[in-house]
Design a protein around this motif. Structure first.
Motif, short mmCIF file in Angstrom:
data_model
loop_
_atom_site.label_atom_id
_atom_site.label_comp_id
_atom_site.label_asym_id
_atom_site.label_seq_id
_atom_site.Cartn_x
_atom_site.Cartn_y
_atom_site.Cartn_z
N ARG A 49 0.87 -0.59 0.07
CA ARG A 49 0.01 0.05 0.50
C ARG A 49 1.34 1.41 0.13
O ARG A 49 0.95 1.96 -0.72
N ALA A 50 1.37 1.47 0.65
CA ALA A 50 2.79 2.20 1.44
C ALA A 50 3.56 2.66 -0.85
O ALA A 50 3.60 3.53 -1.01
N GLY A 199 13.66 -2.69 10.47
CA GLY A 199 12.58 -1.69 10.81
C GLY A 199 12.30 -2.37 11.98
O GLY A 199 12.66 -3.62 12.22
N MET A 200 11.44 -2.28 12.97
CA MET A 200 11.17 -2.64 14.49
C MET A 200 9.55 -1.48 14.37
O MET A 200 9.27 -0.32 14.41
N LEU A 201 8.50 -3.13 14.11
CA LEU A 201 7.37 -2.41 14.83
C LEU A 201 7.26 -3.04 16.20
O LEU A 201 7.14 -3.60 16.63
N PRO A 202 5.43 -1.39 16.65
CA PRO A 202 5.44 -1.62 18.12
C PRO A 202 4.42 -2.64 17.80
O PRO A 202 3.42 -3.50 16.84
N LYS A 203 4.20 -3.04 19.18
CA LYS A 203 2.76 -3.75 19.50
C LYS A 203 1.76 -3.45 18.98
O LYS A 203 1.58 -1.83 19.42
N ILE A 204 0.74 -3.56 18.04
CA ILE A 204 -0.50 -3.06 18.04
C ILE A 204 -1.74 -3.64 18.36
O ILE A 204 -2.00 -4.39 18.77
N LYS A 205 -2.05 -1.98 19.02
CA LYS A 205 -3.29 -2.80 19.71
C LYS A 205 -4.93 -3.10 19.39
O LYS A 205 -5.31 -4.56 19.66
N ALA A 227 -9.60 2.29 4.27
CA ALA A 227 -9.17 3.20 4.93
C ALA A 227 -8.31 2.60 6.08
O ALA A 227 -7.47 2.75 6.44
N ALA A 228 -8.64 0.39 6.73
CA ALA A 228 -7.64 -0.72 6.78
C ALA A 228 -5.97 -0.38 6.74
O ALA A 228 -5.27 -0.56 7.64
N LEU A 229 -6.00 -0.44 5.63
CA LEU A 229 -4.52 -0.53 4.78
C LEU A 229 -4.10 0.71 4.65
O LEU A 229 -3.42 0.43 4.42
N ASP A 230 -4.95 1.51 4.51
CA ASP A 230 -3.83 2.73 4.12
C ASP A 230 -3.79 3.38 5.76
O ASP A 230 -2.27 3.67 6.02
N ALA A 231 -4.26 2.98 6.84
CA ALA A 231 -3.63 2.53 8.24
C ALA A 231 -2.39 1.64 8.60
O ALA A 231 -1.87 2.15 8.83
N ILE A 232 -2.35 0.85 7.98
CA ILE A 232 -1.71 -0.09 7.87
C ILE A 232 -0.54 0.63 7.24
O ILE A 232 0.71 0.11 8.01
N ALA A 233 -0.45 1.25 6.18
CA ALA A 233 0.88 1.59 5.56
C ALA A 233 1.13 2.89 6.32
O ALA A 233 2.11 2.72 6.21
N ASP A 234 0.46 3.71 6.69
CA ASP A 234 0.70 4.81 8.00
C ASP A 234 1.90 3.87 8.99
O ASP A 234 2.81 4.65 9.73
N ILE A 235 1.00 2.57 9.25
CA ILE A 235 2.00 2.11 10.82
C ILE A 235 3.64 2.17 10.28
O ILE A 235 4.60 1.75 10.39
N ILE A 236 3.93 1.33 8.50
CA ILE A 236 5.33 1.00 8.31
C ILE A 236 5.64 1.70 7.62
O ILE A 236 6.93 1.84 7.87
N GLU A 237 5.47 3.05 7.16
CA GLU A 237 5.96 3.83 6.39
C GLU A 237 6.51 4.86 7.49
O GLU A 237 7.74 4.87 8.18
N ARG A 238 6.25 4.89 9.41
CA ARG A 238 6.77 5.33 10.49
C ARG A 238 8.04 4.55 11.41
O ARG A 238 8.44 4.74 11.80
#
Length: 487
Positions: A49-50, A199-205, A227-238
């Motif tokens: 997505r990103a 990269g390091m991904l945090p725990k996603i609540k 919108a769910a895919l965009d939310a995942i892409a936002d996490i990945i980009e960060r």
């Protein structure tokens, strides 16, 4: 180098050069995990997505027989997904299919399945690592780092040494607890290994994509899927280094062109369709390999999209393809649409060729029973299906054709797969003809699958057209016969 006590690895299966165009850059990478649930789907979807949002044309691939993850990958990129399964296809077919799909696309993302080395046997047949070697594809490993620090370095060392020819190009730590935890992981990886950290991904609540009995919720049922895919892409980009990951893909070895993919019964470009085959693609039934649909088109079919949920009249069709899906999630709506149930039963009685897989078979039964309640279905077969709380059939299938039918020659043996929570229950006194004997798999009844009635064949087994070369041409031939009879 090989870990002590591990099986002797098979030699790498890189694309074999042939006479023709020179080697081409084919940016590609595989996202794999140590086990199911490691987070590879989240990373794969987020990357797709990103990069798509950034303007790249990303070709999505899913290793193994998985329609749901593949569907989400397709939605994330806006391009049809492709499943790559070493159980169905030879290394040469996998390379040819990969090359064919990459004709359009700047970068390929391949999502692995299960653990990286988990295969069909103790030697790792059909494992994601085998596919990575077949495609000469660098691997980025997602590791669940929950309650782990220094041990992660030992795991990475083991992965590096386990199978020769497998390119471990980077790692992603998932479910990290905080900065202190991430610092410890980083120090251990950098001190004891030479594998880059991506990269390091945090725990996603809360998972942006809910799960249920067959895995992720279908993107056709979830409101706000985009919108769910965009939310995942936002996490990945960060949290991931997208530039470094793209560099890994771009630095994959040049791709030596392989022989072109052979499509069964291909009539060639410019040939007009000879029959109209309807296929249901709605929220109830949508499990189709894109190669199955393309094989039908190339064999001479004009494909007509249909719905079991819409009561509107159907156009003229000479054959019907009912894929898998989630009829149990929409049982009430399917039962309420009596005009379509009657239409499908009438087509069966008229001798129209109908091929149904899993969910499609469930629709052709008399009824679907959920929690003791029966929902009427099309009533083509004198059986009902009953939903269970656990998988009834799960895994690969080896089948033999033991009865005449319009789709597969008698005596054919082939590979398929099944994943169903329903069981088939025959009506009292019912006389059934089952066309498939399973040498591996659960099927419908006592090791058999493939119910037959007139020109209808329905089974729990899913098939792949490139692994079953007679299927598409024979389906189209049967539809042509219907067209001639109809005048």
């Amino acid at each position: 180098m090989r870990a002590q006590g591990s099986p002797e690895p098979s030699p790498p299966a890189s694309p074999a050069p042939v006479n023709g165009p020179p080697s081409l850059p084919r940016p590609r990478l595989m996202i794999a995990g140590l086990s199911g649930g490691a987070g590879k789907t989240l990373v794969s979807l987020g990357l797709c997505r990103a990069w798509t949002r950034a303007g790249l044309t990303v070709r999505p691939f899913k290793k193994g027989p998985d329609y749901i993850d593949a569907g989400w990958l397709g939605l994330a990129t806006g391009l049809p997904p492709t499943n790559l399964d070493p159980f169905f296809l030879s290394p040469e077919q996998l390379q040819a299919l990969f090359q064919y799909r990459l004709q359009e696309g700047e970068l390929a993302v391949v999502e692995g399945n299960r653990g990286l080395f988990d295969g069909h046997d103790v030697e790792g047949a059909c494992a994601s690592s085998r596919l990575a070697r077949t495609l000469d594809c660098p691997v980025v490993l997602v590791i669940d780092a929950t309650k782990m620090t220094r041990t992660i370095a030992a795991i990475i060392q083991g992965v590096q040494r386990f199978e020769e020819g497998m390119q471990l190009a980077g790692v992603i730590c998932n479910r990290t607890a905080g900065d202190r935890h991430r610092d410890s992981l980083r120090q251990a990886i950098e001190q004891y290994t030479d594998v880059p950290i991506m990269g390091m991904l945090p725990k996603i609540k809360q998972n942006p994509i809910p799960e249920r009995h067959m895995g992720l919720m279908s993107m056709r049922e979830q409101e706000g899927a985009e919108a769910a895919l965009d939310a995942i892409a936002d996490i990945i980009e960060r949290h991931l280094d997208l530039d470094r990951l793209r560099t890994v893909a771009q630095e994959a070895s040049a791709w030596h062109p392989v022989p072109e993919l052979v499509w069964p019964g291909d009539r060639g470009p410019g040939e007009r369709p000879v029959a109209r085959i309807g296929y249901v693609r709605d929220a109830a039934l949508w499990f189709y390999y894109e190669e199955n649909l393309e094989a039908l088109r190339r064999a001479g079919a004009k494909l007509v999209p249909l719905s079991l949920l819409d009561p509107a009249p159907w156009p003229e069709i000479h054959g019907l393809y009912l894929g898998g899906g989630f009829p149990e999630a929409l049982a009430e709506q399917l039962a309420a649409n009596a005009p379509v149930r009657q239409r499908v039963r009438m087509l069966a009685e008229m001798g129209v060729p109908i091929f149904a897989e899993c969910g499609g078979f469930m629709y052709l039964a008399n009824s679907l029973r959920i929690n003791g309640k029966d929902y009427p279905m099309a009533g083509v077969f004198p059986v009902h299906t009953e939903l269970s709380s656990h998988p009834v059939g799960l895994g690969y299938v080896q089948a033999e054709v033991v009865a005449e039918n319009p789709f597969l020659p008698l005596g054919t043996t082939f590979h398929g797969h099944e994943f169903h929570y329903s069981r088939c229950v025959a009506a009292d006194g019912a006389v059934l003809t089952l066309g498939l004997r399973l040498h591996k798999g659960e099927g419908m009844l006592a090791g058999y699958d493939g119910l037959l009635y007139k020109n209808v064949m329905a089974s729990y087994t899913h098939t792949h057209a490139l692994a079953l070369p007679d299927w598409a041409p024979r389906f189209v031939q049967a539809a042509m016969a219907t067209r001639r009879l109809a005048g």
